[in-house]
Design an enzyme around this catalytic site. Structure first.
Site, short mmCIF file in Angstrom:
data_model
loop_
_atom_site.label_atom_id
_atom_site.label_comp_id
_atom_site.label_asym_id
_atom_site.label_seq_id
_atom_site.Cartn_x
_atom_site.Cartn_y
_atom_site.Cartn_z
N GLY A 42 -9.20 -0.54 -10.39
CA GLY A 42 -7.88 -1.11 -10.13
C GLY A 42 -8.05 -2.32 -9.22
N HIS A 266 10.53 6.32 -4.76
CA HIS A 266 11.07 4.97 -4.99
C HIS A 266 12.52 5.06 -5.47
CE1 HIS A 266 11.56 0.94 -6.53
NE2 HIS A 266 10.39 0.60 -6.06
N SER A 284 11.70 -2.37 -11.06
CA SER A 284 11.22 -2.99 -9.83
C SER A 284 12.29 -3.12 -8.75
CB SER A 284 10.67 -4.37 -10.13
OG SER A 284 10.46 -5.07 -8.92
N ARG A 330 12.57 1.61 1.16
CA ARG A 330 12.67 2.58 0.07
C ARG A 330 13.10 3.96 0.48
NH1 ARG A 330 7.26 0.56 -3.11
NH2 ARG A 330 8.29 -1.31 -3.85
N HIS A 401 6.49 7.76 -6.42
CA HIS A 401 5.99 6.44 -6.78
C HIS A 401 4.64 6.11 -6.16
CE1 HIS A 401 6.00 2.26 -7.74
NE2 HIS A 401 6.03 1.89 -6.48
N GLU A 425 -5.05 2.55 -2.65
CA GLU A 425 -4.11 3.65 -2.46
C GLU A 425 -4.83 4.95 -2.11
OE1 GLU A 425 -1.09 3.79 -5.51
OE2 GLU A 425 -0.32 5.72 -4.79
N LEU A 441 -0.34 -4.00 -3.42
CA LEU A 441 -1.21 -4.95 -4.10
C LEU A 441 -1.98 -5.75 -3.05
CD1 LEU A 441 1.15 -6.23 -6.94
CD2 LEU A 441 -0.37 -4.27 -6.91
#
Ligand SMILES: Cc1cc2nc3c(=O)[nH]c(=O)nc-3n(C[C@H](O)[C@H](O)[C@H](O)COP(=O)(O)OP(=O)(O)OC[C@H]3O[C@@H](n4cnc5c(N)ncnc54)[C@H](O)[C@@H]3O)c2cc1C
Ligand code: FES
Lengths: 637, 254
Positions: A42, A266, A284, A330, A401, A425, A441
């Site tokens: 990833g 999320h 999103s 969130r 999420h 993660e 990210l």
């Protein structure tokens, strides 16, 4: 045991620089002598493998998919943060740092987060150099948008496919190193054990998912970048294959697991519609820039949204949090949606959903602008639900999420096992009890492109042990253990399928260890998970054999781990008698129903040490010290 | 509106790359029209498992139409009947009660069938290895805003970069050509200033590798564009051809 995070001394802003200076460099000729295993391709693993190979190390890169380009990171939609301050709206490294620590409800390590904010700008430079087509404004410069938990625009994006573009960038860099012969690519492999020699991580055992062969791979250090464990809940926004197996098996070999109960729910996902459902789709968070969240004021109101007049609508986030409105973090947005539905104000057939309405934005900006910003998301929504969000409000509900918890790592991203590094993660490091949008990210790429290439060198210089090959007896022991476990699973030949168990586990975790938790429910969940685990061992049904492609067997191994790991999540939730970020224990809340921290007793990272299957793990803590930010009750009013 | 339907599936079963394959028939009953195609296959597989049979092997991961892992030929069309949609995003509401659905793996000379619907697409990775990158080592990149790129150029590059590498273009082409896949990458990087220095070498190397791997030629059938789940335009093939010709005639790269 007190954990030592090995945070460098000195002022916050100089720590990373000083540390890099103090780390001994590996000379180029010596780099060629080292082999590094990177599990996961990833953003974290892909960027690490490519960069380590560029530096001259020999790299073996593993993933379970058929190509490294398919790692779960590909699905990230909204964007990536950086403190570039291109919009000149008051952003800075310090502000990104502060927002991230505060968004994480003061349960992250200051030094790590500051480094992350510093590196964020280099990431964007690197990605542009790789040819990533970020969105641009009319003058040809990079465009930004805003995300939850921030009042500045610092999110870079490539339509609704930011993760895809960033991952293809890392993948391309990786492919270049494969072509140069520096990376040995091993796709369709699943890591099933970590191999230690003299207490150091020296390799892995992996199953070839096509032939079924159990292979041994030796190295000088092992990097895990295997992603998060959201699929413990069965239904989540993660890719179907995302799992905890690599991390959990490392935990069983001695790596501590930190804050496993910190999971992120999320707020904007397409609601559940049937028991056959296999996953949940994220819409999103960037949608909250223009969409307004609301429910009918009257419980049980089943009129269609067009028929409910303004005065009978409750825009509950705007009401309750006037300064952040629909852009609260969130955890706050999710809990509020649940609260509305629990009061009977939910919408749609199931009544477990709230509206996300674009009518005003379309009126204000025109359909063209909205289409340009969110076109692909609207299309995806339409495909899945057969509803057109340009005409009728979306229906959304929170879903699992992201997982802030993960293997414990020090400032160098090394776990409690020497030579085992954990990135992305899969580690616990930077997001505390709640991650802000567009920062996973950033963290994955910071870890892979810019941190591990330095810190692994420091370790290799000092590891002080000779070469090890896959013929070392420790590999044989691990291969035998893995084969035995596989045969054990296949021999049960019971009555219930793997998915059947997985769904039941997911429901238990969602009900008792999800958006809000209480001690009684957690105790109950713990027992339920144990019973389910015992039943799994006696009653699981796995067709086929171990010497061929066997997707049921792959899932069975992952679910077996989730069944043990799920209990660890519950144990951790019970041990943390406070509320913070995504961990909301109903007994600890402010008068306004916000998470109420207990900084005197729980301002720490909880790190768990494996003892024995079905036995209590040992608790360790890393106290968190805040020297640069002042601990406050988070407020987004 | 949600309904339930019954459909008959004719699915390709093949135990291994060297074994002979055959169609097997299955009845999928009480299928909610809100299910995705893969969820329908999950239901069939759960049933097969409970009946002591071997479930159908198929690849998938994100189930959001972005990872490019899923894919099969449905009634003769890669990813099924709906335009701009991957198999995982195809929903059962696109089928009628009583339909018969034929499901086969993507077929091409360069793709081996590993089992049932699972194929080996590693040749696509090999094409990228031949030059589908910009040689920019980590570190040392100039400020991201140092080179402005016209918005329209960035958007066109993004159109090409949207490729998910699923291989549907290859499966749909009568010549099993990988021109759309290769063209999309060459085009994306050729459009951006960062990609120009290596443009000539990239075009030649990737096109040659594609030929060597057993992918066919383009004879302008346009099937690839029609079946591409991301609607990648064949204008990118045209740009690749221009880059290739330019490189062959005018550059020092041979
Ligand atoms: C739908 C969605 C949207 C998101 N949007 C955003 C966003 O807009 N911005 C943002 O910042 N974050 C976003 N996130 C979060 C972010 O995408 C992830 O946290 C991040 O991509 C994780 O990257 P990673 O490299 O750590 O792991 P992953 O990308 O999950 O990669 C894991 C890798 O490990 C491999 N692997 C796993 N287990 C094994 C094993 N046992 N053996 C061998 N290999 C193994 C896999 O093959 C894979 O290559 C989003 C997440 C989701 C689910
Ligand atoms: S499963 Fe990812 S594109 Fe279909």
């Amino acid at each position: 045991m007190q954990l030592d995070a090995k945070i460098p001394v000195g002022p916050l802003a100089e720590k990373w620089d000083n540390h890099r200076f103090n780390l001994k460099l590996v000379n180029p000729a010596n780099k060629r002598k080292y082999t590094i295993i990177v599990v996961g391709t990833g953003l974290a693993g892909g960027s690490a493998a490519a960069t380590l190979a560029e530096l001259g190390y020999n790299v073996k890169a593993f993933c379970y998919q058929d190509s490294p380009r398919r790692a779960h990171s590909i699905a990230a939609q909204g964007g990536i943060n950086a403190a570039k301050n291109y919009p000149n709206d008051g952003d800075s490294i310090r502000r990104l740092f502060y927002d991230t620590v505060k968004g994480g409800d003061f349960r992250a390590r200051e030094a790590n987060v500051y480094r992350l904010a510093q590196i964020s700008n280099n990431i964007i430079d690197q990605c542009v150099a790789q040819g990533i087509p970020f969105a641009r404004d009319y003058g040809g410069l990079l465009a930004n948008r805003s995300f939850g938990g921030a009042q500045v625009s610092r999110t870079f994006y490539a339509r609704g496919q930011t993760g895809q573009q960033l991952l293809i960038g890392a993948y391309s860099a990786l492919m270049r190193q494969v072509a140069e012969g520096k990376v040995n690519l091993l796709p369709r492999r699943e890591m099933l054990d970590l191999v230690l020699v003299d207490g150091q991580a020296r390799g892995i055992v992996a199953r070839n998912l096509v032939s079924g062969e159990i292979e041994s791979h030796a190295a000088d250090a092992v990097v895990l970048a295997t992603g998060g464990y959201g699929n413990a809940f069965f239904l989540s926004t993660n890719a179907m294959g995302s799992n905890v197996t690599a991390a959990f098996r490392a935990y069983k070999k001695g790596a501590f697991f930190a804050n496993p109960c910190f999971t992120q729910i999320h707020p904007t996902c397409i609601p559940v519609h049937g028991s056959y459902q296999s996953k949940l789709t994220l819409m999103s968070e960037s949608l909250r820039n223009d969409g307004r969240v609301w429910v009918p004021k009257k419980p049980g109101d089943s009129r269609s949204p067009e028929d409910i007049p303004e005065s009978e609508r409750d825009y509950f986030l705007e009401q309750k949090y006037p300064s952040f409105g629909n852009l609260v973090p969130r955890d706050v947005a999710s809990r509020n949606a649940k609260e509305q539905c629990d009061m009977g104000k939910g919408v749609g057939d199931t009544k477990i959903a709230v509206y996300l309405d674009f009518t005003d934005a379309i009126k204000r900006d025109g359909r063209g602008i909205i289409e340009k910003k969110y076109g692909n998301l609207f299309e995806m929504y339409d495909k899945i639900t057969a509803d057109n969000p340009y005409e009728t409000p979306m229906m959304i509900y929170p879903a699992v999420h992201y997982t802030m918890g993960g293997l414990w790592v020090d400032y160098d991203l090394m776990s409690t096992i020497p030579g085992l590094f954990v990135l992305g993660e899969a580690n616990f490091s930077d997001h505390g009890a709640n991650r802000l949008g567009a920062s996973a990210l950033m963290q994955g790429l910071a870890d892979g492109y810019f941190i591990i290439p330095y810190t692994i060198g420091g370790y290799l210089n000092e590891m002080n042990s000779g070469p090890v090959t896959a013929s070392h007896p420790e590999f044989q022991t691990a291969v035998t253990a893995v084969s035995d476990a596989t045969n054990q699973l296949l021999s049960v030949n019971g009555k219930r399928t793997v998915d059947d168990f997985h769904k039941q586990l997911g429901k238990i975790l969602w009900d008792y260890c999800g958006m809000s938790r209480n001690n009684q429910g957690l105790e109950k969940a713990r027992k339920m998970i144990r019973d389910l685990r015992n039943e799994f061992r006696e009653n699981v049904l796995i067709p086929g054999s171990d010497s061929e492609i066997n997707q049921s067997l792959e899932r069975a191994g992952r679910v077996a781990d989730f069944l043990e790991f799920g209990e660890l999540m519950v144990i951790d939730a019970l041990a943390r008698q406070e509320s913070c970020g995504g961990h909301f224990n109903e007994a600890y809340q402010t008068e306004e129903n916000e998470a109420l921290r207990d900084d005197d007793n729980y301002c720490h990272v909880a790190a768990w040490e494996f003892t024995d299957a079905d036995k209590e793990p040992l608790f360790h803590k890393e106290p968190l010290e805040f020297e640069n930010v002042h601990l406050t009750q988070r407020s987004y009013k | 509106m949600t309904q339930t339907i019954n459909v008959t599936l004719k699915i390709w079963r093949q135990n291994g790359p060297k074994e002979k394959g055959r169609f097997e028939t299955f009845n999928a009953e009480n299928i909610s029209t809100d299910m995705s195609f893969l969820e329908m296959l999950d239901v069939v597989n759960e049933q097969l498992t409970r009946n002591g049979k071997i479930p159908i092997a198929f690849d998938h991961d994100c189930r959001e139409g972005i990872c490019g892992t899923c894919g099969a030929v449905i009634n003769g069309r890669p990813h099924g009947p709906e335009k701009a949609t991957t198999l995982c995003q195809l929903h059962m509401r696109k089928f009628k009660n009583g339909d018969t659905i034929a499901i086969e793996p993507f077929r091409a000379m360069a793709f081996r069938v590993i089992r049932d619907l699972v194929i080996d697409r590693s040749p696509l990775d090999e094409i990228i290895q031949a030059g589908g990158y910009i040689s920019a080592n980590t570190g040392g990149a100039p400020d991201a805003n140092a080179i402005p790129i016209p918005q329209q150029t960035a958007e066109t590059a993004m159109d090409a970069a949207a490729c998910i590498g699923c291989g549907a273009c290859v499966a749909s082409c009568p010549n099993a050509s990988a021109m759309l896949f290769t063209g999309a990458k060459i085009s994306q990087l050729a459009l951006l200033p960062q990609g120009r220095p290596e443009a000539a070498e990239r075009a030649i190397s990737m096109v040659r590798r594609m030929d060597r791997l057993g992918f066919g030629n383009c004879s302008n059938e346009r099937e690839c564009e029609a079946e591409c789940p991301k609607e990648i335009s064949i204008t990118h093939i045209a740009r690749m051809n221009r880059e290739f010709l330019k490189a062959s005639f005018f550059s020092s790269v041979k």
